[in-house]
Write a protein that holds these residues in place. Structure first.
Motif, PDB file in Angstrom:
ATOM      1  N   VAL A 143      16.102  70.547  15.140  1.00 46.85           N
ATOM      2  CA  VAL A 143      14.983  70.247  16.035  1.00 46.85           C
ATOM      3  C   VAL A 143      13.739  70.935  15.500  1.00 46.85           C
ATOM      4  CG1 VAL A 143      14.071  70.428  18.372  1.00 46.85           C
ATOM      5  CG2 VAL A 143      16.516  70.013  18.013  1.00 46.85           C
ATOM      6  N   GLU A 144      12.716  70.115  15.256  1.00 51.05           N
ATOM      7  CA  GLU A 144      11.472  70.616  14.694  1.00 51.05           C
ATOM      8  C   GLU A 144      10.416  70.784  15.778  1.00 51.05           C
ATOM      9  OE1 GLU A 144      12.137  67.593  10.963  1.00 51.05           O
ATOM     10  OE2 GLU A 144      10.114  68.200  11.487  1.00 51.05           O
ATOM     11  N   SER A 145       9.465  71.652  15.493  1.00 55.68           N
ATOM     12  CA  SER A 145       8.313  71.820  16.371  1.00 55.68           C
ATOM     13  C   SER A 145       7.149  72.359  15.562  1.00 55.68           C
ATOM     14  CB  SER A 145       8.634  72.765  17.532  1.00 55.68           C
ATOM     15  OG  SER A 145       8.985  74.047  17.051  1.00 55.68           O
ATOM     16  N   GLY A 146       5.947  72.215  16.123  1.00 55.84           N
ATOM     17  CA  GLY A 146       4.791  72.863  15.526  1.00 55.84           C
ATOM     18  C   GLY A 146       3.777  71.953  14.876  1.00 55.84           C
ATOM     19  N   GLY A 147       4.041  70.659  14.803  1.00 55.46           N
ATOM     20  CA  GLY A 147       3.056  69.766  14.203  1.00 55.46           C
ATOM     21  C   GLY A 147       1.857  69.576  15.116  1.00 55.46           C
ATOM     22  N   GLY A 148       0.868  68.836  14.614  1.00 54.27           N
ATOM     23  CA  GLY A 148      -0.310  68.576  15.416  1.00 54.27           C
ATOM     24  C   GLY A 148      -1.497  68.175  14.579  1.00 54.27           C
ATOM     25  N   LEU A 149      -2.664  68.211  15.225  1.00 54.03           N
ATOM     26  CA  LEU A 149      -3.930  67.849  14.587  1.00 54.03           C
ATOM     27  C   LEU A 149      -4.719  69.127  14.310  1.00 54.03           C
ATOM     28  CD1 LEU A 149      -6.135  65.784  13.779  1.00 54.03           C
ATOM     29  CD2 LEU A 149      -6.829  65.771  16.187  1.00 54.03           C
ATOM     30  N   VAL A 150      -5.226  69.255  13.104  1.00 58.65           N
ATOM     31  CA  VAL A 150      -5.986  70.437  12.725  1.00 58.65           C
ATOM     32  C   VAL A 150      -7.111  70.025  11.784  1.00 58.65           C
ATOM     33  CG1 VAL A 150      -4.492  70.983  10.763  1.00 58.65           C
ATOM     34  CG2 VAL A 150      -5.752  72.823  11.897  1.00 58.65           C
ATOM     35  N   GLN A 151      -8.179  70.767  11.796  1.00 55.13           N
ATOM     36  CA  GLN A 151      -9.277  70.490  10.871  1.00 55.13           C
ATOM     37  C   GLN A 151      -8.960  71.041   9.482  1.00 55.13           C
ATOM     38  OE1 GLN A 151     -12.856  72.086  12.697  1.00 55.13           O
ATOM     39  NE2 GLN A 151     -13.351  70.069  13.542  1.00 55.13           N
ATOM     40  N   ALA A 152      -9.567  70.450   8.494  1.00 55.11           N
ATOM     41  CA  ALA A 152      -9.404  70.935   7.127  1.00 55.11           C
ATOM     42  C   ALA A 152      -9.761  72.420   7.054  1.00 55.11           C
ATOM     43  CB  ALA A 152     -10.278  70.133   6.171  1.00 55.11           C
ATOM     44  N   GLY A 153      -8.927  73.163   6.336  1.00 52.66           N
ATOM     45  CA  GLY A 153      -9.100  74.600   6.242  1.00 52.66           C
ATOM     46  C   GLY A 153      -8.306  75.382   7.265  1.00 52.66           C
ATOM     47  N   GLY A 154      -7.759  74.684   8.238  1.00 55.08           N
ATOM     48  CA  GLY A 154      -7.005  75.330   9.295  1.00 55.08           C
ATOM     49  C   GLY A 154      -5.565  75.601   8.907  1.00 55.08           C
ATOM     50  N   SER A 155      -4.805  76.085   9.885  1.00 61.55           N
ATOM     51  CA  SER A 155      -3.414  76.464   9.661  1.00 61.55           C
ATOM     52  C   SER A 155      -2.506  75.899  10.735  1.00 61.55           C
ATOM     53  CB  SER A 155      -3.274  77.992   9.664  1.00 61.55           C
ATOM     54  OG  SER A 155      -4.020  78.592   8.636  1.00 61.55           O
ATOM     55  N   LEU A 156      -1.267  75.673  10.356  1.00 63.51           N
ATOM     56  CA  LEU A 156      -0.211  75.291  11.289  1.00 63.51           C
ATOM     57  C   LEU A 156       1.080  75.959  10.844  1.00 63.51           C
ATOM     58  CD1 LEU A 156      -0.654  71.431  11.831  1.00 63.51           C
ATOM     59  CD2 LEU A 156      -0.975  73.216  13.562  1.00 63.51           C
ATOM     60  N   ARG A 157       1.963  76.178  11.815  1.00 60.82           N
ATOM     61  CA  ARG A 157       3.282  76.715  11.487  1.00 60.82           C
ATOM     62  C   ARG A 157       4.336  75.795  12.072  1.00 60.82           C
ATOM     63  NH1 ARG A 157       6.683  81.830  13.741  1.00 60.82           N
ATOM     64  NH2 ARG A 157       7.653  82.508  11.789  1.00 60.82           N
ATOM     65  N   LEU A 158       5.190  75.287  11.201  1.00 60.28           N
ATOM     66  CA  LEU A 158       6.294  74.426  11.621  1.00 60.28           C
ATOM     67  C   LEU A 158       7.569  75.259  11.739  1.00 60.28           C
ATOM     68  CD1 LEU A 158       5.745  71.322   9.305  1.00 60.28           C
ATOM     69  CD2 LEU A 158       4.691  71.834  11.518  1.00 60.28           C
ATOM     70  N   SER A 159       8.404  74.869  12.699  1.00 56.42           N
ATOM     71  CA  SER A 159       9.696  75.515  12.881  1.00 56.42           C
ATOM     72  C   SER A 159      10.778  74.452  12.938  1.00 56.42           C
ATOM     73  CB  SER A 159       9.728  76.328  14.181  1.00 56.42           C
ATOM     74  OG  SER A 159       8.749  77.340  14.187  1.00 56.42           O
ATOM     75  N   CYS A 160      11.971  74.826  12.515  1.00 53.84           N
ATOM     76  CA  CYS A 160      13.110  73.908  12.575  1.00 53.84           C
ATOM     77  C   CYS A 160      14.361  74.733  12.823  1.00 53.84           C
ATOM     78  CB  CYS A 160      13.227  73.124  11.285  1.00 53.84           C
ATOM     79  SG  CYS A 160      14.696  72.078  11.180  1.00 53.84           S
ATOM     80  N   ALA A 161      15.016  74.467  13.943  1.00 47.07           N
ATOM     81  CA  ALA A 161      16.205  75.219  14.313  1.00 47.07           C
ATOM     82  C   ALA A 161      17.432  74.323  14.288  1.00 47.07           C
ATOM     83  CB  ALA A 161      16.036  75.819  15.699  1.00 47.07           C
ATOM     84  N   ALA A 162      18.504  74.841  13.717  1.00 44.37           N
ATOM     85  CA  ALA A 162      19.777  74.131  13.686  1.00 44.37           C
ATOM     86  C   ALA A 162      20.650  74.596  14.842  1.00 44.37           C
ATOM     87  CB  ALA A 162      20.483  74.378  12.373  1.00 44.37           C
ATOM     88  N   SER A 163      21.256  73.643  15.522  1.00 46.48           N
ATOM     89  CA  SER A 163      22.150  73.985  16.626  1.00 46.48           C
ATOM     90  C   SER A 163      23.479  73.270  16.458  1.00 46.48           C
ATOM     91  CB  SER A 163      21.513  73.614  17.968  1.00 46.48           C
ATOM     92  OG  SER A 163      21.301  72.222  18.033  1.00 46.48           O
ATOM     93  N   GLY A 164      24.509  73.844  17.047  1.00 50.82           N
ATOM     94  CA  GLY A 164      25.847  73.294  16.930  1.00 50.82           C
ATOM     95  C   GLY A 164      26.823  74.447  16.920  1.00 50.82           C
ATOM     96  N   SER A 165      28.017  74.218  16.409  1.00 50.88           N
ATOM     97  CA  SER A 165      28.996  75.298  16.342  1.00 50.88           C
ATOM     98  C   SER A 165      29.849  75.151  15.093  1.00 50.88           C
ATOM     99  CB  SER A 165      29.879  75.298  17.600  1.00 50.88           C
ATOM    100  OG  SER A 165      30.596  74.087  17.692  1.00 50.88           O
ATOM    101  N   GLY A 166      30.334  76.275  14.624  1.00 53.46           N
ATOM    102  CA  GLY A 166      31.271  76.268  13.511  1.00 53.46           C
ATOM    103  C   GLY A 166      30.684  75.852  12.186  1.00 53.46           C
ATOM    104  N   PHE A 167      29.387  76.139  11.980  1.00 51.66           N
ATOM    105  CA  PHE A 167      28.782  75.737  10.718  1.00 51.66           C
ATOM    106  C   PHE A 167      28.083  76.921  10.074  1.00 51.66           C
ATOM    107  CE2 PHE A 167      24.247  75.742  11.745  1.00 51.66           C
ATOM    108  CZ  PHE A 167      24.254  75.730  13.123  1.00 51.66           C
ATOM    109  N   SER A 168      27.824  76.783   8.782  1.00 53.27           N
ATOM    110  CA  SER A 168      26.994  77.748   8.061  1.00 53.27           C
ATOM    111  C   SER A 168      25.931  76.972   7.297  1.00 53.27           C
ATOM    112  CB  SER A 168      27.824  78.589   7.095  1.00 53.27           C
ATOM    113  OG  SER A 168      28.430  77.778   6.111  1.00 53.27           O
ATOM    114  N   VAL A 169      24.745  77.558   7.228  1.00 58.28           N
ATOM    115  CA  VAL A 169      23.621  76.889   6.580  1.00 58.28           C
ATOM    116  C   VAL A 169      23.449  77.431   5.171  1.00 58.28           C
ATOM    117  CG1 VAL A 169      21.158  76.419   6.684  1.00 58.28           C
ATOM    118  CG2 VAL A 169      22.493  76.531   8.804  1.00 58.28           C
ATOM    119  N   ASN A 170      23.276  76.534   4.246  1.00 58.18           N
ATOM    120  CA  ASN A 170      23.040  76.922   2.862  1.00 58.18           C
ATOM    121  C   ASN A 170      21.552  76.790   2.562  1.00 58.18           C
ATOM    122  OD1 ASN A 170      25.851  77.286   2.652  1.00 58.18           O
ATOM    123  ND2 ASN A 170      26.105  75.116   2.275  1.00 58.18           N
TER     124      ASN A 170
END
Length: 118
Positions: A5-32
């Motif tokens: 699940v991602e979050s953090g997108g949007g509209l920004v002016q040139a020169g600006g900043s944004l921070r995107l996040s992405c979280a993995a959910s579930g069970s019994g897994f490992s992320v590489n």
């Protein structure tokens, strides 16, 4: 099953900043490997940044020095800090993770729109 699940997108002016996040959910897994891709209208999906299980990072030439990929292993979350944004950074950004449950598989987030106005 794993969901990203991602979050953090949007509209920004040139020169600006944004921070995107992405979280993995579930069970019994490992992320590489964790990564961010982007796809502009009419173009292919391209790799933006990647961080390996060992913590090594790599970036597309177009974003080097402006974007930073990082992660929180305990939270199974990957971030993309985007600074000095340019109109050409406008795209749908997708996170991707290579996850091991019984075997390795690649999972994708739903995508988040980033629009940079000039």
């Amino acid at each position: 099953q794993v969901q990203l699940v991602e979050s953090g997108g949007g509209l920004v002016q040139a020169g600006g900043s944004l921070r995107l996040s992405c979280a993995a959910s579930g069970s019994g897994f490992s992320v590489n490997t964790m990564a961010w891709y982007r796809q502009a209208p009419g173009k292919q999906r391209d790799l933006v940044a990647i961080i390996t299980s060992g913590g090594s990072t790599n970036y597309a030439d177009s974003v080097k020095g402006r974007f930073t990929i990082s992660r929180d292993i305990a939270k199974n979350t990957v971030y993309l800090q985007m600074n000095s944004l340019k109109p050409e950074d406008t795209a749908v950004y997708y996170c991707s993770m290579i996850v091991t449950i019984l075997y390795e598989a690649r999972y994708w987030g739903q995508g988040t729109q980033v629009t940079v106005s000039s």
